[in-house]
Enzyme design. Structure first.
Site, mmCIF file in Angstrom:
data_model
loop_
_atom_site.group_PDB
_atom_site.id
_atom_site.type_symbol
_atom_site.label_atom_id
_atom_site.label_comp_id
_atom_site.label_asym_id
_atom_site.label_seq_id
_atom_site.Cartn_x
_atom_site.Cartn_y
_atom_site.Cartn_z
ATOM 1 N N LYS A 19 -32.320 -5.787 7.983
ATOM 2 C CA LYS A 19 -33.073 -4.750 7.256
ATOM 3 C C LYS A 19 -34.140 -5.399 6.381
ATOM 4 O O LYS A 19 -34.017 -6.571 6.036
ATOM 5 C CB LYS A 19 -32.128 -3.989 6.302
ATOM 6 C CG LYS A 19 -30.968 -3.301 6.940
ATOM 7 C CD LYS A 19 -30.073 -2.618 5.895
ATOM 8 C CE LYS A 19 -29.328 -3.577 4.995
ATOM 9 N NZ LYS A 19 -28.054 -3.000 4.475
ATOM 10 N N TYR A 68 -46.937 -12.638 -23.759
ATOM 11 C CA TYR A 68 -47.110 -11.321 -24.372
ATOM 12 C C TYR A 68 -46.056 -11.056 -25.449
ATOM 13 O O TYR A 68 -44.887 -11.335 -25.249
ATOM 14 C CB TYR A 68 -47.002 -10.230 -23.311
ATOM 15 C CG TYR A 68 -48.221 -10.138 -22.424
ATOM 16 C CD1 TYR A 68 -49.485 -9.848 -22.959
ATOM 17 C CD2 TYR A 68 -48.116 -10.365 -21.063
ATOM 18 C CE1 TYR A 68 -50.597 -9.772 -22.146
ATOM 19 C CE2 TYR A 68 -49.228 -10.284 -20.237
ATOM 20 C CZ TYR A 68 -50.474 -9.986 -20.790
ATOM 21 O OH TYR A 68 -51.572 -9.902 -19.984
HETATM 22 C C1 LIG Z 1 -26.825 -3.967 4.605
HETATM 23 C C2 LIG Z 1 -25.640 -3.644 5.430
HETATM 24 C C3 LIG Z 1 -24.798 -4.651 5.934
HETATM 25 C C4 LIG Z 1 -24.948 -6.107 5.558
HETATM 26 O O1 LIG Z 1 -24.442 -6.317 4.257
HETATM 27 P P1 LIG Z 1 -24.285 -7.792 3.654
HETATM 28 O O2 LIG Z 1 -23.588 -7.577 2.361
HETATM 29 O O3 LIG Z 1 -25.659 -8.323 3.481
HETATM 30 O O4 LIG Z 1 -23.499 -8.577 4.633
HETATM 31 C C5 LIG Z 1 -23.780 -4.277 6.790
HETATM 32 N N1 LIG Z 1 -23.583 -2.981 7.124
HETATM 33 C C6 LIG Z 1 -24.357 -1.988 6.629
HETATM 34 C C7 LIG Z 1 -24.065 -0.580 7.008
HETATM 35 C C8 LIG Z 1 -25.397 -2.284 5.765
HETATM 36 O O5 LIG Z 1 -26.149 -1.299 5.276
#
Ligand SMILES: *Cc1c(COP(=O)(O)O)cnc(C)c1O
Length: 373
Positions: A35, A261
């Site tokens: 993702k 800042y």
């Molecule tokens: C993002 C996600 C994962 C991976 O999660 P990690 O903690 O990075 O291993 C697995 N399954 C789903 C449904 C996710 O949304």
């Protein structure tokens, strides 16, 4: 002057995949979650490498990401972990992309779209066992399965769930979720009279629970080298990504001199300060103001003052000897020193996922291939 860039070691990815592969039973597949541009690492190179290293499934959030994966891995299986729409069905079918079904109405809508196109769409049924996010509640899952399984436009080929938390101690929510999944699964199995592809574990569950591996595991962060910081884990992985930039200016400041800042930092003694080219617009969190660490000439130098949009100041100490043009490491290692995204995340009170995905996508990505045995 150049702005920050990212270096990604695909050799480390290959090493990580090997670590996970060796811990799994031969019949368990790896579904690598890529993702958000492969957690900021870039889909094309990461997916190509992973496919050649034996990963046969990829998980994404959106259809447009699935299409990018398809370009990089023509033979892989791809699952969209988010919500697809009936209008996506022809694209899914054409590109052999599997969606999730989130509830009965969603399943019927996808089935209708597939029937109208004269095809049958393979899908996985998402079961909510306690995450409270996507999917059918576990108690309703067998009934929903029964309703959808006969539709001519759908072929329910898999079932899955997602853990809200996995703790080493028992009982835990993770264990309760697994019990709920297995309860729904056994009822569904009786109706289905065929083998369904079952997957439940993301990184944390993979690290602790080999009896939950089932037909596939869904690692994300673990394959990018994080999340394995605790005992009782099955293996260790290495970070792939380093984030670097350059020193823009170095100067000596007297004691009592405010930096940044709102003058949140005032030099307690004379010191040498470097201004480096990265700020919150580049993805260096403002929460790291007066907290972060940057590597310069092999030393860990504290961030002083507020992180601004494109620049931060770091303290090199009274004998600091850096020069404009030197390399500064925001995430990674230099000489004997290191600062990785998990340490930086603790300083910023967030998680490595957020730091990795916030690095500005326009930063140049350079890929290398170190052999790690
Ligand atoms: C993002 C996600 C994962 C991976 O999660 P990690 O903690 O990075 O291993 C697995 N399954 C789903 C449904 C996710 O949304």
């Amino acid at each position: 002057m150049k702005s920050s860039w990212v270096e990604i070691d695909l050799g480390a990815l290959e090493f990580n995949i090997r670590q996970v592969r060796q811990a799994l039973r031969a019949e368990t597949a790896i579904m690598f979650v890529v993702k958000d541009r492969a957690y900021g690492h870039g889909i094309p190179s990461v997916v190509k490498k992973a496919a050649s290293a034996g990963v046969d499934w990829f998980g994404v959030a959106y259809v447009h990401e699935a299409l990018e994966v398809r370009q990089a891995a023509p033979h892989a299986d791809i699952l969209v972990l988010g919500a697809v729409e009936p209008g996506d069905v022809s694209c899914l079918k054409e590109n052999r992309i599997t969606p999730l079904v989130l509830d009965e109405a969603h399943g019927r809508a996808l089935a209708d779209a597939a029937t109208a196109l004269g095809c049958r769409l393979p899908v996985h049924l998402k079961i909510d066992t306690g995450m409270g996010r996507l999917g059918v509640l576990w108690e309703q899952a067998p009934a929903v399965f029964a309703q959808l399984d006969g539709l001519s436009g759908l072929e329910i080929s898999g079932i899955c769930t997602h853990f809200a938390s996995v703790e080493v101690r028992k009982p835990s929510l993770g264990c309760t979720q697994m019990d709920r999944f297995l309860q729904a699964e056994s009822e569904i199995r009786k109706m289905a009279e065929r083998k369904l592809f079952r997957h439940v574990s993301s990184s944390r569950a993979i690290l602790y629970q080999n009896e939950w591996d089932l037909d596939a595991v869904r690692p994300g962060i673990l394959l990018y080298g994080y999340g394995a910081g605790e005992p009782r884990m099955r293996f260790k992985t290495k970070p792939l990504l380093q984030w670097k930039t350059v020193v823009m200016q170095v100067k000596r400041l007297p004691a009592g001199f405010p930096v940044g800042y709102y003058s949140t930092y005032v030099t307690p003694a004379p010191t040498v300060v470097a201004t480096i080219a990265a700020g919150y617009a580049d993805g260096y969190h403002r929460a790291l103001s007066n907290k972060g660490v940057v590597l310069i000439r092999g030393r860990r130098c504290p961030v002083i003052g507020r992180v601004s949009m494109n620049w931060i100041s770091v303290d090199l100490g009274p004998d600091g000897d850096a020069a404009a043009g030197d390399e500064a490491v925001l995430i990674g290692e230099q000489g004997e020193s290191a600062v990785w995204a998990d340490e930086l995340a603790r300083m910023a009170r967030t998680i490595p996922y957020e730091l990795l995905t916030s690095i500005n996508p326009s930063a140049e990505r350079h890929y290398i291939n170190t052999r790690i045995s």
